[in-house]
Design an enzyme around this catalytic site. Structure first.
Site, PDB file in Angstrom:
ATOM      1  N   ALA A 123       0.855  -1.187   0.000  1.00  0.00           N
ATOM      2  CA  ALA A 123       0.000   0.000   0.000  1.00  0.00           C
ATOM      3  C   ALA A 123       0.891   1.238   0.000  1.00  0.00           C
ATOM      4  O   ALA A 123       2.086   1.150   0.288  1.00  0.00           O
ATOM      5  CB  ALA A 123      -0.924   0.019   1.211  1.00  0.00           C
ATOM      6  N   LYS A 124       0.308   2.362  -0.331  1.00  0.00           N
ATOM      7  CA  LYS A 124       1.035   3.634  -0.242  1.00  0.00           C
ATOM      8  C   LYS A 124       0.001   4.741  -0.234  1.00  0.00           C
ATOM      9  O   LYS A 124      -1.114   4.591  -0.761  1.00  0.00           O
ATOM     10  CB  LYS A 124       1.971   3.821  -1.432  1.00  0.00           C
ATOM     11  CG  LYS A 124       3.165   4.710  -1.142  1.00  0.00           C
ATOM     12  CD  LYS A 124       4.198   3.975  -0.314  1.00  0.00           C
ATOM     13  CE  LYS A 124       5.502   4.761  -0.249  1.00  0.00           C
ATOM     14  NZ  LYS A 124       6.578   3.975   0.370  1.00  0.00           N
ATOM     15  N   GLY A 125       0.352   5.853   0.363  1.00  0.00           N
ATOM     16  CA  GLY A 125      -0.589   6.960   0.404  1.00  0.00           C
ATOM     17  C   GLY A 125       0.097   8.261   0.718  1.00  0.00           C
ATOM     18  O   GLY A 125       1.323   8.324   0.854  1.00  0.00           O
TER      19      GLY A 125
END
Length: 434
Positions: A123-125
């Site tokens: 994931a990344k944000g």
């Protein structure tokens, strides 16, 4: 780096108007996926699934500024794949954060967790904001509101954020507190990279740089070189670069050049990394050192050294300067510091490149250790953390070496082959929900 039929092989894409722009991270990630898949006998339907994220959360984050005005910011959380476990990846506060960047970085996190054989997906944000333009109070309000906006998609068994560019342990402490207040109980495992006093792990901040040093040591040994006769230049003297430099110096490596955003310093006899404050510790300190020679960041990349470590930002080695690289080995400290075209040039020139998803994987590995400590409510000593990190890095390195030697591919391909084979095997075992 190879290409498919729809993506140009150059660093930049033509939009039809005569101008060019950098290739989006998601396209680079898909290219790397396709290239690795070509070496494996896996279901093409699994490859097709992995080209896309499971979901991308886009939110608007209103923040009251110190002067009483309200400003709106856009935030993202991209969740790529969770077949091997909860989503895992950083949160960055940078002006140029975009949806596609988060998706591409989330894909890389899937491979990074898989190559380290961690029970996580990718994931990344982040938020499109300049963190330097915010006061501490404004950053806290931004973080707490963002935590509320993404609260339904994160959790210790769902998606576990961590620090990234523009965020730090304090950011994670605020996020953990905001999440815990809404849950009605303290949930330290919702994020990693926190201060140890609130459930963080010893050694977490230094871990990405430490793993860069471990991988550098191993690749130098692989090519039959003596570590004490090895020269290294490190572009980017932030947390990753400084910790890598100091560890390598402790092992007898001669660190001849380092840099920050202000410029680079060079001493062919060797610098003393322990005496040079990192950019995080004292911004601008690198160029204030009393050394024989000053260089630009671009000139550092072209030094005649045994190992070059680009540990600053992405896309610093391109088709324009890859021919001028004079290092024998390149170890990627930053995420994506080498463009696709530059990678091809270095491959043609016979310069080994050790990819970021193994070199700086110490961060997510010690994040895994932190998560284990949080869910078991038992802390580890720094010595245990470093010993466990060494064990995990060496195991991953051996797997990559086996693939490299068995398949006669590049180090990058070997790394992605190890990662993709594990993800594909997990998808095959779990199947597809109707």
């Amino acid at each position: 780096m190879g290409s498919d039929s729809t993506i140009a092989r150059d660093d930049r894409l033509d939009d039809g108007s005569g101008s060019t722009e950098p290739e989006p991270a998601v396209e680079t990630a898909r290219r790397q996926l396709q290239r690795a898949a070509a070496h494996l006998d896996i279901d093409p339907n699994v490859v097709e699934r992995l080209k896309y994220p499971t979901t991308v959360q886009e939110v608007t984050v209103p923040v009251e500024r110190d002067d009483g005005t309200v400003e709106m910011f856009t935030g993202y959380r991209a969740q790529h794949d969770s077949v091997r476990g909860p989503y895992k990846g950083g949160l960055r506060y940078q002006p140029d954060v975009t949806r596609d960047e988060c998706v591409g970085l989330a894909m890389w996190m899937t491979w990074k967790c898989a190559v380290m054989d961690l029970p996580f997906g990718g994931a990344k944000g982040g938020i499109a904001v300049d963190p330097k333009a915010l006061s501490d109070a404004e950053r806290e309000r931004l973080t707490r509101r963002f935590a509320e906006e993404i609260r339904d998609v994160i959790g210790p068994n769902r998606d576990i954020p961590a620090p990234d560019m523009g965020t730090d342990p304090q950011t994670m402490a605020w996020l953990m507190d905001a999440y815990s207040m809404q849950q009605g109980e303290t949930v330290p495992g919702v994020v990693t990279g926190k201060p140890p006093v609130v459930g963080g792990s010893e050694g977490r901040e230094a871990a990405p740089g430490r793993s860069v040093a471990i991988v550098t040591r191993e690749v130098v040994d692989y090519y039959g070189r003596d570590l004490t006769d090895t020269t290294v230049a490190i572009q980017g003297y932030g947390s990753v670069g400084a910790n890598a430099a100091r560890q390598l110096d402790d092992w007898g490596v001669t660190v001849v050049a380092v840099s920050d955003v202000e410029g680079a310093i060079y001493d062919p006899a060797g610098l003393d990394p322990a005496s040079i404050p990192s950019h995080d510790e004292e911004p601008g300190a690198v160029t204030r050192q009393d050394v024989p020679e000053s260089l630009t960041n671009a000139e550092l990349l072209e030094l005649d050294v045994d190992v070059l470590v680009p540990a600053a930002v992405g896309n610093v080695l391109t088709a324009d300067n890859a021919h001028a690289v004079d290092a024998d080995i390149v170890v990627e400290g930053a995420n994506g510091p080498i463009t696709a075209a530059a990678d091809e040039i270095l491959e043609e020139r016979g310069i080994p490149v050790i990819p970021d998803i193994i070199a700086n994987a110490g961060g997510v590995t010690v994040s895994y250790f932190e998560w284990l400590q949080d869910i078991n409510r038992r802390s580890w000593s720094l010595e245990r953390v470093n010993d466990e990190l060494e064990t995990e890095m060496l195991a991953a390195w051996r797997d990559i070496c086996d693939a490299y030697e068995a398949r006669d591919v590049t180090w990058r391909d070997a790394t992605y082959i190890v990662a993709l084979s594990r993800v594909a095997e997990a998808h095959g075992a779990r199947g597809l929900w109707p």
